[in-house]
Motif scaffolding. Structure first.
Motif, PDB file in Angstrom:
ATOM      1  N   GLY A  33      23.701  46.407  16.086  1.00 37.50           N
ATOM      2  CA  GLY A  33      24.710  46.981  16.109  1.00 37.50           C
ATOM      3  C   GLY A  33      25.143  47.283  17.560  1.00 37.50           C
ATOM      4  O   GLY A  33      26.175  48.188  17.699  1.00 37.50           O
ATOM      5  N   ASN A  34      24.276  47.056  18.591  1.00 45.52           N
ATOM      6  CA  ASN A  34      24.471  46.936  20.069  1.00 45.52           C
ATOM      7  C   ASN A  34      25.579  46.002  20.367  1.00 45.52           C
ATOM      8  O   ASN A  34      25.265  45.000  21.150  1.00 45.52           O
ATOM      9  N   ASN A  35      27.035  46.120  19.938  1.00 39.53           N
ATOM     10  CA  ASN A  35      27.784  45.271  20.292  1.00 39.53           C
ATOM     11  C   ASN A  35      28.749  45.698  21.309  1.00 39.53           C
ATOM     12  O   ASN A  35      28.563  46.745  22.061  1.00 39.53           O
ATOM     13  N   TYR A  36      29.513  44.614  21.962  1.00 43.36           N
ATOM     14  CA  TYR A  36      30.392  44.819  23.351  1.00 43.36           C
ATOM     15  C   TYR A  36      31.659  44.601  23.021  1.00 43.36           C
ATOM     16  O   TYR A  36      31.924  43.265  22.455  1.00 43.36           O
ATOM     17  N   HIS A  37      32.599  45.224  23.209  1.00 44.24           N
ATOM     18  CA  HIS A  37      34.080  45.288  22.913  1.00 44.24           C
ATOM     19  C   HIS A  37      34.919  45.778  24.057  1.00 44.24           C
ATOM     20  O   HIS A  37      34.999  47.036  24.236  1.00 44.24           O
ATOM     21  N   VAL A  38      35.992  45.005  24.615  1.00 45.07           N
ATOM     22  CA  VAL A  38      36.621  45.613  25.607  1.00 45.07           C
ATOM     23  C   VAL A  38      38.088  44.848  25.711  1.00 45.07           C
ATOM     24  O   VAL A  38      38.020  43.434  25.427  1.00 45.07           O
ATOM     25  N   TYR A  39      39.211  45.598  25.798  1.00 49.00           N
ATOM     26  CA  TYR A  39      40.503  44.862  26.196  1.00 49.00           C
ATOM     27  C   TYR A  39      40.792  45.150  27.897  1.00 49.00           C
ATOM     28  O   TYR A  39      40.158  45.846  28.325  1.00 49.00           O
ATOM     29  N   ILE A  40      41.280  44.018  28.374  1.00 47.27           N
ATOM     30  CA  ILE A  40      41.396  43.921  30.056  1.00 47.27           C
ATOM     31  C   ILE A  40      42.827  43.523  30.210  1.00 47.27           C
ATOM     32  O   ILE A  40      43.709  42.679  29.756  1.00 47.27           O
ATOM     33  N   ASN A  41      43.338  44.354  31.075  1.00 49.69           N
ATOM     34  CA  ASN A  41      44.610  44.105  31.923  1.00 49.69           C
ATOM     35  C   ASN A  41      44.426  42.673  32.581  1.00 49.69           C
ATOM     36  O   ASN A  41      43.778  42.958  33.541  1.00 49.69           O
ATOM     37  N   PRO A  42      45.384  41.685  32.337  1.00 50.84           N
ATOM     38  CA  PRO A  42      45.187  40.524  32.976  1.00 50.84           C
ATOM     39  C   PRO A  42      45.967  40.235  34.465  1.00 50.84           C
ATOM     40  O   PRO A  42      45.930  39.445  35.117  1.00 50.84           O
ATOM     41  N   GLU A  43      46.795  41.554  34.392  1.00 51.71           N
ATOM     42  CA  GLU A  43      47.391  41.308  35.844  1.00 51.71           C
ATOM     43  C   GLU A  43      48.404  40.095  36.017  1.00 51.71           C
ATOM     44  O   GLU A  43      48.835  39.712  37.038  1.00 51.71           O
ATOM     45  N   GLU A  46      51.438  37.675  33.106  1.00 53.63           N
ATOM     46  CA  GLU A  46      52.205  37.596  31.727  1.00 53.63           C
ATOM     47  C   GLU A  46      51.311  36.674  30.939  1.00 53.63           C
ATOM     48  O   GLU A  46      50.649  35.931  31.377  1.00 53.63           O
ATOM     49  N   ILE A  47      51.363  37.161  29.769  1.00 50.64           N
ATOM     50  CA  ILE A  47      50.852  36.439  28.709  1.00 50.64           C
ATOM     51  C   ILE A  47      51.818  35.328  27.969  1.00 50.64           C
ATOM     52  O   ILE A  47      52.869  35.942  27.468  1.00 50.64           O
ATOM     53  N   GLU A  48      51.309  34.198  27.840  1.00 39.60           N
ATOM     54  CA  GLU A  48      52.407  33.325  27.287  1.00 39.60           C
ATOM     55  C   GLU A  48      52.527  33.620  25.850  1.00 39.60           C
ATOM     56  O   GLU A  48      51.538  34.015  25.337  1.00 39.60           O
ATOM     57  N   ALA A  49      53.791  33.117  25.618  1.00 41.96           N
ATOM     58  CA  ALA A  49      54.119  33.638  24.039  1.00 41.96           C
ATOM     59  C   ALA A  49      53.550  32.904  23.219  1.00 41.96           C
ATOM     60  O   ALA A  49      53.174  33.360  22.020  1.00 41.96           O
ATOM     61  N   THR A  84      49.754  41.939  23.395  1.00 42.88           N
ATOM     62  CA  THR A  84      50.958  41.877  24.406  1.00 42.88           C
ATOM     63  C   THR A  84      50.638  42.497  25.658  1.00 42.88           C
ATOM     64  O   THR A  84      49.672  43.470  25.775  1.00 42.88           O
ATOM     65  N   ASN A  85      51.260  42.369  26.846  1.00 38.29           N
ATOM     66  CA  ASN A  85      51.158  43.098  28.001  1.00 38.29           C
ATOM     67  C   ASN A  85      51.505  44.409  27.772  1.00 38.29           C
ATOM     68  O   ASN A  85      50.489  45.233  28.422  1.00 38.29           O
ATOM     69  N   GLN A  86      52.510  44.822  27.098  1.00 36.29           N
ATOM     70  CA  GLN A  86      52.612  46.324  27.012  1.00 36.29           C
ATOM     71  C   GLN A  86      51.236  46.818  26.312  1.00 36.29           C
ATOM     72  O   GLN A  86      50.829  48.042  26.700  1.00 36.29           O
ATOM     73  N   ARG A  87      50.647  46.215  25.377  1.00 40.30           N
ATOM     74  CA  ARG A  87      49.252  46.551  24.733  1.00 40.30           C
ATOM     75  C   ARG A  87      48.396  46.906  25.911  1.00 40.30           C
ATOM     76  O   ARG A  87      47.420  47.847  25.861  1.00 40.30           O
TER      77      ARG A  87
END
Length: 234
Positions: free
Chosen positions: A38-48, A50-53, A62-65
């Motif tokens: 149950g000791n999991n790790y999860h994170v979203y990251i701003n890539p600085e 654009e994300i490719e389509a 998305t970048n907005q997310r």
């Protein structure tokens, strides 16, 4: 000594970190001695960047997310501390490890490459050894091992890590996972309660051949001739 494994997956802005692509999501599931902790790790990251389509079509991020999410440098130390010393279990490990090494190398000061402090097990390589000539992507393995991934309409790092954990355990013999809440309750009440099993292995059954059965019967004949008792014939 307890064996700690981290089932890991990432999502990225594109395919190649050498072209400046970045990690946008990390998902990790921890196993200790083949049990979910149950000791999991999860994170979203701003890539600085654009994300490719094409990448958005795969993971839906998305970048907005990601606009308000932390940069990689903000989470690098906590991520490094989490995986350090563990065996990383990754499907197509070269892809994810390549991105992680790229991100660590960008830091000032830089962090060392993954293979200097973690062992890495590639489940794609393992699957190809177990199932040569067959499809061995995660969806194909779920079908092969009867794992329900119907809730997986898009790729996501934590969801894929959870699915890969199930696939890995079944590929390598199965296990039982302890219900941590039940285990804690048992600790409070004493040892009289039972540990709840919430997962079970799906083991391959290997049956004896006709020659092996005949050899077994011949051996039992010999035991009885010598005056012994055969449980199999009682």
């Amino acid at each position: 000594m307890a064996k700690r494994q981290i089932i890991l997956d990432t999502e990225t802005t594109g395919i190649n970190p050498r072209e400046g692509h970045r990690i946008i999501e990390i998902g990790c599931v921890e196993l200790v001695n083949r049990r979910f902790t149950g000791n999991n790790y999860h994170v979203y990251i701003n890539p600085e960047r654009e994300i490719e389509a094409e990448a958005i079509a795969v993971h839906g991020i998305t970048n907005q997310r990601l606009a308000a999410e932390p940069k990689f440098r903000d989470i690098a130390k906590s991520f490094f501390d989490y995986i350090q010393g563990a065996e990383l279990v990754i499907h197509n490990a070269a892809f994810d490890v390549g991105f992680i090494d790229h991100e660590f190398a960008r830091l000032r000061p830089a962090l060392p490459p993954v293979n200097e402090y973690c062992a890495v097990l590639d489940t794609l390589k393992l699957a190809r050894e177990l199932h040569p000539g067959q499809k061995n992507n995660l969806d194909a393995l779920c079908r092969r091992y009867d794992i329900n991934n119907s809730h997986r309409t898009l790729h996501g790092a934590l969801l894929d890590a959870e699915i890969l954990a199930d696939v890995y355990l079944l590929m390598t013999g199965g296990q039982v996972s302890l219900n941590l809440a039940a285990e804690q309750h048992q600790g409070e009440q004493g040892d009289s309660g039972e540990i709840a099993i919430i997962r079970s292995s799906k083991l391959k059954v290997v049956r004896a051949s006709a020659d092996e059965l005949q050899a077994h019967e011949s051996r039992l004949d010999l035991v009885q001739k010598k005056g012994g008792s055969c449980l199999w014939r009682n």
